[in-house]
Design a protein around this motif. Sequence first.
Motif, PDB file in Angstrom:
ATOM      1  N   ARG A  10       0.848  -1.181   0.000  1.00 53.24           N
ATOM      2  CA  ARG A  10       0.000   0.000   0.000  1.00 53.24           C
ATOM      3  C   ARG A  10       0.887   1.236   0.000  1.00 53.24           C
ATOM      4  O   ARG A  10       1.985   1.233   0.543  1.00 53.24           O
ATOM      5  CB  ARG A  10      -0.878   0.033   1.261  1.00 53.24           C
ATOM      6  CG  ARG A  10      -1.963  -1.042   1.244  1.00 53.24           C
ATOM      7  CD  ARG A  10      -3.080  -0.676   0.327  1.00 53.24           C
ATOM      8  NE  ARG A  10      -4.099  -1.684   0.285  1.00 53.24           N
ATOM      9  CZ  ARG A  10      -5.213  -1.567  -0.407  1.00 53.24           C
ATOM     10  NH1 ARG A  10      -5.451  -0.514  -1.118  1.00 53.24           N
ATOM     11  NH2 ARG A  10      -6.096  -2.527  -0.408  1.00 53.24           N
ATOM     12  N   PHE A  11       0.323   2.364  -0.586  1.00 53.43           N
ATOM     13  CA  PHE A  11       1.059   3.598  -0.582  1.00 53.43           C
ATOM     14  C   PHE A  11       0.423   4.573   0.388  1.00 53.43           C
ATOM     15  O   PHE A  11      -0.753   4.547   0.652  1.00 53.43           O
ATOM     16  CB  PHE A  11       1.052   4.244  -1.975  1.00 53.43           C
ATOM     17  CG  PHE A  11       1.889   3.497  -2.963  1.00 53.43           C
ATOM     18  CD1 PHE A  11       3.123   3.033  -2.586  1.00 53.43           C
ATOM     19  CD2 PHE A  11       1.439   3.263  -4.238  1.00 53.43           C
ATOM     20  CE1 PHE A  11       3.912   2.350  -3.494  1.00 53.43           C
ATOM     21  CE2 PHE A  11       2.218   2.581  -5.138  1.00 53.43           C
ATOM     22  CZ  PHE A  11       3.453   2.132  -4.777  1.00 53.43           C
ATOM     23  N   GLY A  12       1.185   5.504   0.859  1.00 50.01           N
ATOM     24  CA  GLY A  12       0.706   6.560   1.720  1.00 50.01           C
ATOM     25  C   GLY A  12       1.896   7.362   2.170  1.00 50.01           C
ATOM     26  O   GLY A  12       3.009   7.072   1.838  1.00 50.01           O
ATOM     27  N   ASN A 142      -4.138  -0.465  -7.216  1.00 47.67           N
ATOM     28  CA  ASN A 142      -4.724   0.803  -7.619  1.00 47.67           C
ATOM     29  C   ASN A 142      -4.862   0.827  -9.135  1.00 47.67           C
ATOM     30  O   ASN A 142      -3.974   0.354  -9.861  1.00 47.67           O
ATOM     31  CB  ASN A 142      -3.840   1.969  -7.178  1.00 47.67           C
ATOM     32  CG  ASN A 142      -3.840   2.158  -5.684  1.00 47.67           C
ATOM     33  OD1 ASN A 142      -4.872   2.012  -5.030  1.00 47.67           O
ATOM     34  ND2 ASN A 142      -2.683   2.460  -5.130  1.00 47.67           N
ATOM     35  N   ILE A 143      -5.953   1.370  -9.618  1.00 47.35           N
ATOM     36  CA  ILE A 143      -6.199   1.418 -11.057  1.00 47.35           C
ATOM     37  C   ILE A 143      -5.154   2.319 -11.709  1.00 47.35           C
ATOM     38  O   ILE A 143      -4.968   3.464 -11.308  1.00 47.35           O
ATOM     39  CB  ILE A 143      -7.617   1.932 -11.347  1.00 47.35           C
ATOM     40  CG1 ILE A 143      -8.646   1.008 -10.698  1.00 47.35           C
ATOM     41  CG2 ILE A 143      -7.866   2.024 -12.846  1.00 47.35           C
ATOM     42  CD1 ILE A 143     -10.055   1.537 -10.766  1.00 47.35           C
ATOM     43  N   GLY A 144      -4.469   1.790 -12.710  1.00 47.85           N
ATOM     44  CA  GLY A 144      -3.431   2.556 -13.375  1.00 47.85           C
ATOM     45  C   GLY A 144      -2.221   2.832 -12.512  1.00 47.85           C
ATOM     46  O   GLY A 144      -1.364   3.640 -12.894  1.00 47.85           O
ATOM     47  N   GLY A 145      -2.125   2.182 -11.347  1.00 47.77           N
ATOM     48  CA  GLY A 145      -1.007   2.412 -10.446  1.00 47.77           C
ATOM     49  C   GLY A 145      -1.045   3.743  -9.742  1.00 47.77           C
ATOM     50  O   GLY A 145      -0.050   4.170  -9.156  1.00 47.77           O
ATOM     51  N   PHE A 146      -2.203   4.427  -9.737  1.00 48.02           N
ATOM     52  CA  PHE A 146      -2.303   5.769  -9.179  1.00 48.02           C
ATOM     53  C   PHE A 146      -2.464   5.702  -7.666  1.00 48.02           C
ATOM     54  O   PHE A 146      -3.559   5.516  -7.133  1.00 48.02           O
ATOM     55  CB  PHE A 146      -3.488   6.518  -9.791  1.00 48.02           C
ATOM     56  CG  PHE A 146      -3.180   7.166 -11.106  1.00 48.02           C
ATOM     57  CD1 PHE A 146      -3.020   8.538 -11.212  1.00 48.02           C
ATOM     58  CD2 PHE A 146      -3.037   6.403 -12.249  1.00 48.02           C
ATOM     59  CE1 PHE A 146      -2.730   9.130 -12.420  1.00 48.02           C
ATOM     60  CE2 PHE A 146      -2.746   6.976 -13.475  1.00 48.02           C
ATOM     61  CZ  PHE A 146      -2.589   8.355 -13.569  1.00 48.02           C
ATOM     62  N   ALA A 147      -1.378   5.880  -6.941  1.00 49.69           N
ATOM     63  CA  ALA A 147      -1.443   5.923  -5.484  1.00 49.69           C
ATOM     64  C   ALA A 147      -2.247   7.123  -5.011  1.00 49.69           C
ATOM     65  O   ALA A 147      -2.885   7.084  -3.962  1.00 49.69           O
ATOM     66  CB  ALA A 147      -0.036   5.970  -4.903  1.00 49.69           C
ATOM     67  N   ALA A 148      -2.218   8.205  -5.775  1.00 50.59           N
ATOM     68  CA  ALA A 148      -2.914   9.423  -5.377  1.00 50.59           C
ATOM     69  C   ALA A 148      -4.425   9.244  -5.351  1.00 50.59           C
ATOM     70  O   ALA A 148      -5.131  10.017  -4.704  1.00 50.59           O
ATOM     71  CB  ALA A 148      -2.550  10.562  -6.324  1.00 50.59           C
ATOM     72  N   PHE A 149      -4.951   8.236  -6.052  1.00 51.25           N
ATOM     73  CA  PHE A 149      -6.397   8.022  -6.113  1.00 51.25           C
ATOM     74  C   PHE A 149      -6.869   6.977  -5.117  1.00 51.25           C
ATOM     75  O   PHE A 149      -8.031   6.596  -5.120  1.00 51.25           O
ATOM     76  CB  PHE A 149      -6.813   7.565  -7.519  1.00 51.25           C
ATOM     77  CG  PHE A 149      -6.609   8.600  -8.590  1.00 51.25           C
ATOM     78  CD1 PHE A 149      -6.271   9.906  -8.275  1.00 51.25           C
ATOM     79  CD2 PHE A 149      -6.750   8.265  -9.923  1.00 51.25           C
ATOM     80  CE1 PHE A 149      -6.080  10.862  -9.257  1.00 51.25           C
ATOM     81  CE2 PHE A 149      -6.572   9.204 -10.923  1.00 51.25           C
ATOM     82  CZ  PHE A 149      -6.226  10.516 -10.587  1.00 51.25           C
ATOM     83  N   GLU A 150      -5.984   6.497  -4.244  1.00 52.12           N
ATOM     84  CA  GLU A 150      -6.323   5.356  -3.401  1.00 52.12           C
ATOM     85  C   GLU A 150      -7.482   5.660  -2.458  1.00 52.12           C
ATOM     86  O   GLU A 150      -8.316   4.812  -2.175  1.00 52.12           O
ATOM     87  CB  GLU A 150      -5.104   4.916  -2.598  1.00 52.12           C
ATOM     88  CG  GLU A 150      -5.323   3.625  -1.849  1.00 52.12           C
ATOM     89  CD  GLU A 150      -4.039   3.111  -1.234  1.00 52.12           C
ATOM     90  OE1 GLU A 150      -4.013   1.932  -0.881  1.00 52.12           O
ATOM     91  OE2 GLU A 150      -3.081   3.892  -1.110  1.00 52.12           O
TER      92      GLU A 150
END
Length: 334
Positions: A10-12, A142-150
């Motif tokens: 997970r990203f954050g 995450n869709i498209g690898g977008f951590a910002a949209f998690e």
Amino acid sequence: MQLKVTKGSRFGFCIIGNLMISRSVTTITLALGLTFPAFSQGLDLKNGFTLTGEVELEYVHFDGEGTNQEVYALADIGLKWRSQSSSGVSIGVDVDLVGTDATGSESDWNKVWGGLVLATDLGDLTIGTPRSLIKTMIVAPNIGGFAAFERSNDSFGGSWLEPYGVADFVNISGVSFKGTKGALSYGASYSWISSDMPGDRKQEILELVAVLETGKIKLQAGFQQRELLNVSAIRRSLGATYTGDRFSAGVLRSETPSSFFPTSSTLIFADYDITDALTLGAQANQTQIGTFWTNFYGLTGEYTFANGAFAQVGLYSAPDYDITHANASIGFRF
């Protein structure tokens, strides 16, 4: 998020106190990761302390009007301490620092999760502000690898608890239990949520999770119940993942039934390892919000290095809105 979804990354990112240090911490950690290959396996700090997590710098190009680019510094860092005991019972402390820092917007946020831990042969009992079990045990890319949209993913198909950590004025306390027996991992948590706002109404969230891994198949099940003003809402999640030598695929379905405003999320994803280091992935999601249905699609490519560093590119498409976003990121997992 990494493309090998079975690893559960997970990203954050965290901001400690009122100091917005995320970009500097991320940069320092990335530099250390390139210097010390053993970092990719986590840090054993001795005397019962361990440090794990991941950090990322993500550049995003947004399609459409308004601000069309942004740079995010993100990380999810966990520090654990366990007392040394030969009796099978020990005490400890868990601290997870999570948040994000954006260069050109006011979307910065931070949260400190964790608490005191009683560790037994059956599992770990945490008292304080335990992290969402739905978030940490039921994983998907995450869709498209977008951590910002998690966080938007959590709103409709993931954890109800996790998004509350974004607001500084929200107070969370609770208790959780998480354990493993053979191929089965299980957990239960109960959290109380209040805020500093006038006339605040307290909420309570129950989470139950079970994950079964048998051979190449992983089955995931989650249940959430939220209580607010004597009104109860539930969310159910079911998922399955197949992981082969080079190919993996999975599906995750979450739904919140309601006679007035039902929501649901169905995510299908697949990855293929071109080489041991290069992985390509694809994701498709259908989200229901009331009577409205919309589809999202993603493509990802990631190259991983032996020391845990990675480079990733991705595309995020929402045909109903006629937009396609692109991202490129570098990061490090340890």
